[in-house]
Design a protein around this motif. Structure first.
Motif, PDB file in Angstrom:
ATOM      1  N   GLN A 302       0.789  -1.214   0.000  1.00 13.50           N
ATOM      2  CA  GLN A 302       0.000   0.000   0.000  1.00 13.50           C
ATOM      3  C   GLN A 302       0.836   1.288   0.000  1.00 13.50           C
ATOM      4  OE1 GLN A 302      -3.117   0.838  -0.197  1.00 13.50           O
ATOM      5  NE2 GLN A 302      -2.933   2.920   0.452  1.00 13.50           N
ATOM      6  N   PRO A 303       0.640   2.149  -0.993  1.00  9.20           N
ATOM      7  CA  PRO A 303      -0.135   1.915  -2.209  1.00  9.20           C
ATOM      8  C   PRO A 303       0.774   1.622  -3.401  1.00  9.20           C
ATOM      9  CG  PRO A 303       0.200   4.264  -1.943  1.00  9.20           C
ATOM     10  CD  PRO A 303       0.996   3.573  -0.833  1.00  9.20           C
ATOM     11  N   TYR A 304       1.955   1.081  -3.159  1.00 10.43           N
ATOM     12  CA  TYR A 304       2.971   0.982  -4.202  1.00 10.43           C
ATOM     13  C   TYR A 304       3.152  -0.438  -4.728  1.00 10.43           C
ATOM     14  CZ  TYR A 304       4.163   5.364  -1.868  1.00 10.43           C
ATOM     15  OH  TYR A 304       4.104   6.605  -1.290  1.00 10.43           O
ATOM     16  N   ILE A 305       3.572  -0.522  -5.991  1.00  8.28           N
ATOM     17  CA  ILE A 305       4.140  -1.746  -6.531  1.00  8.28           C
ATOM     18  C   ILE A 305       5.633  -1.688  -6.244  1.00  8.28           C
ATOM     19  CG2 ILE A 305       4.604  -3.050  -8.632  1.00  8.28           C
ATOM     20  CD1 ILE A 305       2.104  -1.798  -9.840  1.00  8.28           C
ATOM     21  N   PRO A 306       6.234  -2.703  -5.645  1.00  5.53           N
ATOM     22  CA  PRO A 306       7.687  -2.674  -5.427  1.00  5.53           C
ATOM     23  C   PRO A 306       8.414  -2.406  -6.737  1.00  5.53           C
ATOM     24  CG  PRO A 306       6.702  -4.531  -4.269  1.00  5.53           C
ATOM     25  CD  PRO A 306       5.623  -3.934  -5.121  1.00  5.53           C
ATOM     26  N   PHE A 307       9.347  -1.453  -6.713  1.00  6.10           N
ATOM     27  CA  PHE A 307       9.949  -0.996  -7.969  1.00  6.10           C
ATOM     28  C   PHE A 307      10.632  -2.127  -8.731  1.00  6.10           C
ATOM     29  CE2 PHE A 307      13.927  -1.066  -5.677  1.00  6.10           C
ATOM     30  CZ  PHE A 307      14.883  -1.256  -6.662  1.00  6.10           C
ATOM     31  N   TYR A 308      11.215  -3.096  -8.003  1.00  5.87           N
ATOM     32  CA  TYR A 308      11.964  -4.148  -8.685  1.00  5.87           C
ATOM     33  C   TYR A 308      11.055  -5.185  -9.326  1.00  5.87           C
ATOM     34  CZ  TYR A 308      11.113  -6.457  -4.193  1.00  5.87           C
ATOM     35  OH  TYR A 308      10.520  -6.965  -3.063  1.00  5.87           O
ATOM     36  N   LEU A 309       9.736  -5.031  -9.144  1.00  8.33           N
ATOM     37  CA  LEU A 309       8.762  -5.864  -9.858  1.00  8.33           C
ATOM     38  C   LEU A 309       8.106  -5.090 -10.994  1.00  8.33           C
ATOM     39  CD1 LEU A 309       6.984  -7.722  -6.891  1.00  8.33           C
ATOM     40  CD2 LEU A 309       8.967  -8.440  -8.235  1.00  8.33           C
ATOM     41  N   ALA A 310       8.732  -3.996 -11.400  1.00 12.14           N
ATOM     42  CA  ALA A 310       8.150  -3.168 -12.458  1.00 12.14           C
ATOM     43  C   ALA A 310       9.215  -2.668 -13.425  1.00 12.14           C
ATOM     44  CB  ALA A 310       7.407  -1.980 -11.841  1.00 12.14           C
ATOM     45  N   THR A 311      10.299  -3.407 -13.553  1.00 10.40           N
ATOM     46  CA  THR A 311      11.392  -2.960 -14.419  1.00 10.40           C
ATOM     47  C   THR A 311      11.534  -3.860 -15.645  1.00 10.40           C
ATOM     48  OG1 THR A 311      13.089  -4.316 -13.327  1.00 10.40           O
ATOM     49  CG2 THR A 311      12.642  -2.140 -12.382  1.00 10.40           C
ATOM     50  N   LYS A 312      12.265  -3.330 -16.630  1.00 10.76           N
ATOM     51  CA  LYS A 312      12.510  -4.082 -17.850  1.00 10.76           C
ATOM     52  C   LYS A 312      13.185  -5.421 -17.556  1.00 10.76           C
ATOM     53  CE  LYS A 312      15.918  -2.511 -20.214  1.00 10.76           C
ATOM     54  NZ  LYS A 312      16.741  -1.632 -21.083  1.00 10.76           N
ATOM     55  N   GLU A 313      14.153  -5.406 -16.645  1.00 10.47           N
ATOM     56  CA  GLU A 313      14.869  -6.632 -16.312  1.00 10.47           C
ATOM     57  C   GLU A 313      13.938  -7.657 -15.679  1.00 10.47           C
ATOM     58  OE1 GLU A 313      17.787  -3.254 -16.374  1.00 10.47           O
ATOM     59  OE2 GLU A 313      15.771  -3.583 -15.603  1.00 10.47           O
ATOM     60  N   PHE A 314      13.008  -7.195 -14.832  1.00  8.41           N
ATOM     61  CA  PHE A 314      12.071  -8.126 -14.205  1.00  8.41           C
ATOM     62  C   PHE A 314      11.142  -8.742 -15.234  1.00  8.41           C
ATOM     63  CE2 PHE A 314       7.750  -8.689 -12.416  1.00  8.41           C
ATOM     64  CZ  PHE A 314       8.009  -9.809 -11.645  1.00  8.41           C
ATOM     65  N   PHE A 315      10.602  -7.936 -16.133  1.00  9.92           N
ATOM     66  CA  PHE A 315       9.666  -8.467 -17.114  1.00  9.92           C
ATOM     67  C   PHE A 315      10.352  -9.422 -18.090  1.00  9.92           C
ATOM     68  CE2 PHE A 315       7.250  -4.435 -16.104  1.00  9.92           C
ATOM     69  CZ  PHE A 315       6.310  -5.090 -15.321  1.00  9.92           C
ATOM     70  N   ARG A 316      11.611  -9.180 -18.366  1.00 16.80           N
ATOM     71  CA  ARG A 316      12.357 -10.145 -19.182  1.00 16.80           C
ATOM     72  C   ARG A 316      12.532 -11.461 -18.430  1.00 16.80           C
ATOM     73  NH1 ARG A 316      17.024  -6.120 -21.775  1.00 16.80           N
ATOM     74  NH2 ARG A 316      15.676  -5.248 -23.428  1.00 16.80           N
ATOM     75  N   LEU A 317      12.742 -11.363 -17.126  1.00 19.79           N
ATOM     76  CA  LEU A 317      12.836 -12.572 -16.304  1.00 19.79           C
ATOM     77  C   LEU A 317      11.510 -13.323 -16.308  1.00 19.79           C
ATOM     78  CD1 LEU A 317      14.454 -14.300 -14.242  1.00 19.79           C
ATOM     79  CD2 LEU A 317      13.600 -12.742 -12.462  1.00 19.79           C
ATOM     80  N   VAL A 318      10.410 -12.583 -16.211  1.00 18.62           N
ATOM     81  CA  VAL A 318       9.081 -13.199 -16.255  1.00 18.62           C
ATOM     82  C   VAL A 318       8.883 -13.933 -17.572  1.00 18.62           C
ATOM     83  CG1 VAL A 318       6.609 -12.701 -16.413  1.00 18.62           C
ATOM     84  CG2 VAL A 318       7.984 -11.610 -14.634  1.00 18.62           C
ATOM     85  N   ARG A 319       9.222 -13.279 -18.671  1.00 19.22           N
ATOM     86  CA  ARG A 319       9.007 -13.900 -19.976  1.00 19.22           C
ATOM     87  C   ARG A 319       9.804 -15.197 -20.117  1.00 19.22           C
ATOM     88  NH1 ARG A 319       9.749 -11.200 -26.047  1.00 19.22           N
ATOM     89  NH2 ARG A 319       8.789 -12.975 -27.160  1.00 19.22           N
ATOM     90  N   SER A 320      10.997 -15.224 -19.536  1.00 20.40           N
ATOM     91  CA  SER A 320      11.815 -16.431 -19.640  1.00 20.40           C
ATOM     92  C   SER A 320      11.229 -17.600 -18.862  1.00 20.40           C
ATOM     93  CB  SER A 320      13.235 -16.144 -19.127  1.00 20.40           C
ATOM     94  OG  SER A 320      13.251 -15.954 -17.728  1.00 20.40           O
ATOM     95  N   HIS A 321      10.256 -17.330 -17.977  1.00 23.90           N
ATOM     96  CA  HIS A 321       9.633 -18.392 -17.195  1.00 23.90           C
ATOM     97  C   HIS A 321       8.216 -18.702 -17.666  1.00 23.90           C
ATOM     98  CE1 HIS A 321      12.640 -19.197 -14.060  1.00 23.90           C
ATOM     99  NE2 HIS A 321      12.980 -17.935 -14.200  1.00 23.90           N
ATOM    100  N   LEU A 322       7.824 -18.186 -18.826  1.00 24.02           N
ATOM    101  CA  LEU A 322       6.531 -18.521 -19.409  1.00 24.02           C
ATOM    102  C   LEU A 322       6.673 -19.685 -20.379  1.00 24.02           C
ATOM    103  CD1 LEU A 322       5.044 -14.997 -20.219  1.00 24.02           C
ATOM    104  CD2 LEU A 322       4.280 -16.572 -18.422  1.00 24.02           C
ATOM    105  N   THR A 323       5.685 -20.540 -20.410  1.00 20.91           N
ATOM    106  CA  THR A 323       5.630 -21.587 -21.435  1.00 20.91           C
ATOM    107  C   THR A 323       5.276 -20.937 -22.768  1.00 20.91           C
ATOM    108  OG1 THR A 323       3.304 -21.986 -20.937  1.00 20.91           O
ATOM    109  CG2 THR A 323       4.932 -23.329 -19.759  1.00 20.91           C
TER     110      THR A 323
END
Length: 446
Positions: A302-323
């Motif tokens: 509240q009321p923030y998204i943790p910054f390290y879950l909203a970066t380019k590096e994080f989203f690239r990490l997410v994509r690498s863990h998608l089927t």
């Protein structure tokens, strides 16, 4: 003061007054905080600002007095100006070591073990002991007196109507409250936002958790696995247990106290396919080899998204863990008429995914979707019709409100991600314009 009266006893009195002001804080803070919040609510500023100014008033005296200790001690220890650097360096080295020990001992040991009230009283007793070493032996009786306050029962930390559960964890203050309609809500740090909700006899909520119920059919194939970063009390997983019983879910929650509250009061264990992992979301992704059909990020603090879950590096990490053909679903805070935070996060998602979509069915929450390969809007509109019957009322809203995300400006990175600054500006501007933090429920509301 130290130059005019460089006397050890005066320093002892400064420490003693600071100690006693800390000792009374646990017993006077509640009415002060309540008064500040009520007063500022009257001018639509709210609990966050009210608590800030109340805490500032409560701690001003001890913080100011303790801030005078180091320069006073340097003045007393300094016999020769030629040794000023040595004396100051020695005392500030001791001060730094004390600060490190105090920070870690209180946050990681004392507050989880004995609570905030007793942690403050222990600190006060240690300060009285230090002052008494200078003021004289008879003052040690006061040390015993302050230490005796430790035996006063802490009782309820913060009494609230409908309180079912409360706890102080290493991360936050956790509450579960029961509302008049029989539902239960999870709140963190007395914030405005509700982090999980439970309704008797219904897995639908009418809130932002229901947005995620539209995601599985959007993949155009069966969904077998899902990761939820920010599991909280398990509201999303509970609904999936009924509407998508074949989906295996890993729910990552950093705070074990929140998981405990979810198990006891919010139906966390209703979904047998939910496996709860106590971890931080990004380190978990970094260390696991698992891949998921859907990865949900709902990690509000509240009321923030943790910054390290909203970066380019994080989203690239997410994509690498998608089927192959998998999707990211992200809950983003919003206010009416202000897209700054949403645009920044959408732009960042596009730095890692070929395209992204935005759906804003609520005034203060929107869903950002990204797929690991391009998908036509017409396909999404067609696929969403395959949601289970209880979620069908959301389909018209989705079809009419879906928008393609367009890149605007630079993406957020691990080096620079001013998520909190963007959120603060968004909230302050909204309040300054007379906006109210009210929300109309989705048509899936019980």
């Amino acid at each position: 003061m130290a130059d005019r009266r460089p006397e050890p006893r005066l320093l002892g009195w400064i420490v003693l007054v600071a100690a006693l002001s800390i000792a009374i804080l646990p017993f006077v803070s509640r009415p002060v905080l309540d008064l500040a919040v009520r007063g500022l609510d009257a001018v639509s500023v709210g609990a966050i600002v009210g608590s800030f100014f109340a805490a500032l008033a409560l701690f001003a005296i001890p913080v100011t007095l303790l801030g005078a200790v180091s320069p006073f001690a340097i003045r007393l220890a300094l016999d020769n100006v030629g040794e000023a650097g040595t004396v100051a360096g020695r005392l500030y080295a001791l001060s730094t070591v004390g600060s490190i020990i105090g920070t870690f001992a209180s946050a990681l040991i004392l507050i989880p073990l004995v609570g905030t009230q007793r942690t403050m009283l222990i600190s006060s007793a240690l300060l009285v002991l230090s002052a008494a070493l200078v003021l004289g032996l008879r003052w040690q009786l006061l040390t015993i007196g302050v230490a005796a306050l430790l035996f006063i029962p802490a009782g309820t930390i913060k009494a609230s109507p409908g309180l079912l559960y409360e706890a102080e964890s290493q991360y936050q203050y956790v509450q579960v409250l029961q509302r008049a309609n029989g539902s239960r809500v999870l709140k963190l740090n007395e914030g405005v936002a509700v982090h999980s909700v439970w309704y008797p006899g219904s897995v639908l909520t009418g809130g932002e958790w229901d947005m995620f119920l539209l995601v599985p059919p959007l993949l155009g194939r069966p969904v077998e696995s899902m990761l939820v970063i920010g599991n909280a009390g398990g509201t999303i997983a509970r609904a999936y247990g009924e509407l998508y019983p074949g989906v295996r879910i890993d729910g990552v929650e950093i705070d074990p106290k929140v998981t405990e509250a979810g198990r006891r009061f919010l139906g966390l264990d209703d979904n047998w396919n939910l496996h709860v992992v106590t971890d931080d979301g990004r380190p978990f992704l970094r260390l696991t080899d698992k891949r998921y059909d859907v990865i949900v990020v709902d990690a509000y603090r509240q009321p923030y998204i943790p910054f390290y879950l909203a970066t380019k590096e994080f989203f690239r990490l997410v994509r690498s863990h998608l089927t192959p053909g998998g999707a990211l679903a992200l809950n983003v805070a919003a206010v009416p008429g202000d897209d700054r935070l949403s645009s920044a996060i959408g732009t960042t998602v596009l730095a890692a995914f070929p395209e992204a979509w935005r759906w804003k069915p609520l005034r203060f929450n929107e869903l950002v979707l990204a797929f690991d390969r391009p998908v036509h809007r017409s396909d999404l509109e067609q696929r969403v019709g395959g949601v289970p019957a209880p979620a069908q009322p959301l389909v018209p809203l989705f079809r009419s409100g879906l928008e393609a995300v367009q890149a605007e400006g630079e993406p957020l990175t691990d080096d620079r991600a001013p998520v909190e600054w963007l959120t603060d500006r968004m909230i302050v501007d909204f309040i300054a314009q007379g906006g109210e933090l009210d929300e109309l429920p989705l048509p899936t509301a019980p």
